[in-house]
Design an enzyme around this catalytic site. Structure first.
Site, PDB file in Angstrom:
ATOM      1  N   ASP A  85       0.856  -1.179   0.000  1.00 38.45           N
ATOM      2  CA  ASP A  85       0.000   0.000   0.000  1.00 38.45           C
ATOM      3  C   ASP A  85       0.900   1.239   0.000  1.00 38.45           C
ATOM      4  OD1 ASP A  85      -3.163   0.561   0.953  1.00 38.45           O
ATOM      5  OD2 ASP A  85      -1.737   2.204   1.313  1.00 38.45           O
ATOM      6  N   GLY A  98      -0.816   5.417  -8.906  1.00 35.72           N
ATOM      7  CA  GLY A  98      -1.640   4.930  -7.795  1.00 35.72           C
ATOM      8  C   GLY A  98      -2.318   6.054  -7.032  1.00 35.72           C
ATOM      9  N   GLY A  99      -3.459   5.744  -6.481  1.00 29.23           N
ATOM     10  CA  GLY A  99      -4.199   6.706  -5.667  1.00 29.23           C
ATOM     11  C   GLY A  99      -5.654   6.730  -6.064  1.00 29.23           C
ATOM     12  N   TYR A 145      -9.546  16.221  -4.510  1.00 29.82           N
ATOM     13  CA  TYR A 145      -8.729  15.427  -5.442  1.00 29.82           C
ATOM     14  C   TYR A 145      -7.754  16.330  -6.211  1.00 29.82           C
ATOM     15  CZ  TYR A 145      -7.781  12.980  -9.868  1.00 29.82           C
ATOM     16  OH  TYR A 145      -7.178  12.448 -10.981  1.00 29.82           O
ATOM     17  N   LYS A 190      -3.522  16.596  -6.193  1.00 28.29           N
ATOM     18  CA  LYS A 190      -2.628  16.564  -7.356  1.00 28.29           C
ATOM     19  C   LYS A 190      -1.736  17.812  -7.383  1.00 28.29           C
ATOM     20  CE  LYS A 190      -4.053  12.638  -9.108  1.00 28.29           C
ATOM     21  NZ  LYS A 190      -3.169  11.466  -9.149  1.00 28.29           N
TER      22      LYS A 190
HETATM   23  N1  LIG Z   1      -7.972   7.947 -16.277  1.00 27.53           N
HETATM   24  C1  LIG Z   1      -8.022   9.258 -16.481  1.00 27.53           C
HETATM   25  O1  LIG Z   1      -8.688   9.753 -17.400  1.00 27.53           O
HETATM   26  C2  LIG Z   1      -7.209  10.168 -15.585  1.00 27.53           C
HETATM   27  C3  LIG Z   1      -7.315  11.557 -15.753  1.00 27.53           C
HETATM   28  C4  LIG Z   1      -6.545  12.392 -14.942  1.00 27.53           C
HETATM   29  C5  LIG Z   1      -5.681  11.834 -14.008  1.00 27.53           C
HETATM   30  N2  LIG Z   1      -5.624  10.481 -13.854  1.00 27.53           N
HETATM   31  C6  LIG Z   1      -4.744   9.920 -12.821  1.00 27.53           C
HETATM   32  O2  LIG Z   1      -4.054   8.806 -13.370  1.00 27.53           O
HETATM   33  C7  LIG Z   1      -3.883   7.797 -12.393  1.00 27.53           C
HETATM   34  C8  LIG Z   1      -4.458   6.475 -12.912  1.00 27.53           C
HETATM   35  O3  LIG Z   1      -5.830   6.654 -13.165  1.00 27.53           O
HETATM   36  P1  LIG Z   1      -6.789   5.408 -13.402  1.00 27.53           P
HETATM   37  O4  LIG Z   1      -7.933   5.903 -14.199  1.00 27.53           O
HETATM   38  O5  LIG Z   1      -6.015   4.256 -13.885  1.00 27.53           O
HETATM   39  O6  LIG Z   1      -7.280   5.135 -11.899  1.00 27.53           O
HETATM   40  P2  LIG Z   1      -7.659   3.730 -11.224  1.00 27.53           P
HETATM   41  O7  LIG Z   1      -8.529   4.067 -10.044  1.00 27.53           O
HETATM   42  O8  LIG Z   1      -8.181   2.778 -12.215  1.00 27.53           O
HETATM   43  O9  LIG Z   1      -6.251   3.190 -10.720  1.00 27.53           O
HETATM   44  C9  LIG Z   1      -5.640   3.678  -9.551  1.00 27.53           C
HETATM   45  C10 LIG Z   1      -4.914   2.524  -8.888  1.00 27.53           C
HETATM   46  O10 LIG Z   1      -4.328   3.001  -7.674  1.00 27.53           O
HETATM   47  C11 LIG Z   1      -4.506   2.006  -6.700  1.00 27.53           C
HETATM   48  N3  LIG Z   1      -4.467   2.613  -5.358  1.00 27.53           N
HETATM   49  C12 LIG Z   1      -5.343   3.498  -4.827  1.00 27.53           C
HETATM   50  N4  LIG Z   1      -4.998   3.791  -3.570  1.00 27.53           N
HETATM   51  C13 LIG Z   1      -3.886   3.069  -3.293  1.00 27.53           C
HETATM   52  C14 LIG Z   1      -3.085   2.923  -2.150  1.00 27.53           C
HETATM   53  N5  LIG Z   1      -3.341   3.584  -1.009  1.00 27.53           N
HETATM   54  N6  LIG Z   1      -2.017   2.085  -2.208  1.00 27.53           N
HETATM   55  C15 LIG Z   1      -1.747   1.394  -3.348  1.00 27.53           C
HETATM   56  N7  LIG Z   1      -2.483   1.487  -4.467  1.00 27.53           N
HETATM   57  C16 LIG Z   1      -3.546   2.318  -4.435  1.00 27.53           C
HETATM   58  C17 LIG Z   1      -5.853   1.379  -7.008  1.00 27.53           C
HETATM   59  O11 LIG Z   1      -5.965   0.088  -6.425  1.00 27.53           O
HETATM   60  C18 LIG Z   1      -5.828   1.352  -8.522  1.00 27.53           C
HETATM   61  O12 LIG Z   1      -5.237   0.156  -8.991  1.00 27.53           O
HETATM   62  C19 LIG Z   1      -4.570   8.298 -11.127  1.00 27.53           C
HETATM   63  O13 LIG Z   1      -3.587   8.860 -10.276  1.00 27.53           O
HETATM   64  C20 LIG Z   1      -5.508   9.380 -11.634  1.00 27.53           C
HETATM   65  O14 LIG Z   1      -5.737  10.367 -10.644  1.00 27.53           O
HETATM   66  C21 LIG Z   1      -6.371   9.634 -14.618  1.00 27.53           C
END
Ligand SMILES: NC(=O)c1ccc[n+]([C@@H]2O[C@H](COP(=O)([O-])OP(=O)(O)OC[C@H]3O[C@@H](n4cnc5c(N)ncnc54)[C@H](O)[C@@H]3O)[C@@H](O)[C@H]2O)c1
Length: 261
Positions: free
Chosen positions: A50, A71-72, A135, A139
């Site tokens: 984690d 992650g997050g 959120y 960031k």
């Molecule tokens: N997908 C998008 O369009 C988008 C847009 C802007 C920013 N982001 C950023 O990109 C990143 C990936 O996005 P995503 O869509 O794949 O999100 P997602 O929620 O699918 O993946 C996030 C991953 O982080 C893991 N996680 C969360 N908390 C954790 C912790 N405490 N310890 C370990 N692992 C943890 C979750 O288990 C998950 O696998 C994120 O940081 C998100 O904020 C994504």
């Protein structure tokens, strides 16, 4: 020999990026809370952990060149959970990088660090931060932390202000902020491999005709040249719907508590 560590590598975005870059690096460490459901790609190994666990992260980061920190929590949530995963968790990632001698962190920042800017304003990398949620604040914290860790301890960062990473754009706002899967894979590849970069903000979108961002400087810094344009995928999108007033769209609403994904 390049070793890459992903946090969040088994999430929505991580799975697509890993698939796109499969076999490219000698060693890939997946630091993840849960075992991946999908088969591993060549060179991948799993460390269960984690983001709360600084010692575990530091051990996993041994002999790693670049951390891709995805992650997050990827949406609005309670302040307490955002603080644990995104604020404290990101500090642990940077501190682990410093302790383990990791050269660079590629940080998944977000359009929501600038979400309260008016949608009629085209923003570049110098735009003042105007987060639209806890959120978005988390960031923005991560971007500030990256600056500190670069200036004080020399850890490089590419701060990817990701728009919306989807196979296709789904609404009018995404016509401006869409990041295609193909471009997203190339964006992360450039962020891992090119440079030196110092501490660089890079807008994470495709070459959208109706973009709200001018990402020229950041794209040049990492050699990213997007190929796709959301306008080519606009069929079925209701362009008569009221235009979003702010970059952050629904996240800017006073009662937005998450869940729009
Ligand atoms: N997908 C998008 O369009 C988008 C847009 C802007 C920013 N982001 C950023 O990109 C990143 C990936 O996005 P995503 O869509 O794949 O999100 P997602 O929620 O699918 O993946 C996030 C991953 O982080 C893991 N996680 C969360 N908390 C954790 C912790 N405490 N310890 C370990 N692992 C943890 C979750 O288990 C998950 O696998 C994120 O940081 C998100 O904020 C994504």
């Amino acid at each position: 020999m390049t070793t890459v560590l992903y946090t969040g590598g088994t999430g929505r975005m991580g799975r697509v990026i890993r698939e796109g870059l499969a076999g490219r690096y000698d060693r890939v460490v997946l630091f993840t809370r849960h075992s991946p459901e999908e088969p591993l790609h060549p060179g991948e190994e799993v460390v269960i952990g984690d983001l709360a666990d600084l010692d575990g992260l530091t051990a996993a980061a041994t002999d790693v060149d670049v951390i891709v920190h995805l992650g997050g929590i990827a949406d609005e949530s309670t302040y307490e959970s955002i603080r644990a995963s995104n604020i404290d968790g990101t500090q642990h990632v940077y501190e682990a990088a410093r302790r383990a001698g990791v050269r660079r962190v590629v940080y998944a920042s977000s359009n929501h660090v600038i979400g309260f800017h008016d949608a009629t304003t085209v923003l570049d990398e110098s735009a003042p931060l105007r987060p639209d949620t806890f959120y978005g604040v988390s960031k923005a914290f991560g971007e500030a932390l990256a600056s500190l860790y670069h200036d004080k301890w020399g850890v490089e960062s590419v701060l990817l202000r990701i728009g919306t990473f989807r196979p296709e754009p789904e609404d009018a706002r995404q016509l401006a902020l869409w990041l295609s899967w193909r471009d997203g894979i190339e964006l992360v590849r450039c962020a891992i491999e090119n440079g030196p970069v110092g501490c660089q903000v890079v807008y994470g979108c495709s070459a959208n005709s109706d973009s709200w961002w001018d990402g020229t400087a950041g794209w040049a810094a990492i050699g990213y040249a997007p190929q796709d344009d959301a306008a080519d995928h606009a069929d079925g999108i209701d362009t008569d719907a009221p235009a979003p007033r702010r970059h952050g769209g629904a996240f800017t609403a006073a009662d937005y508590e998450g869940g729009i994904w």
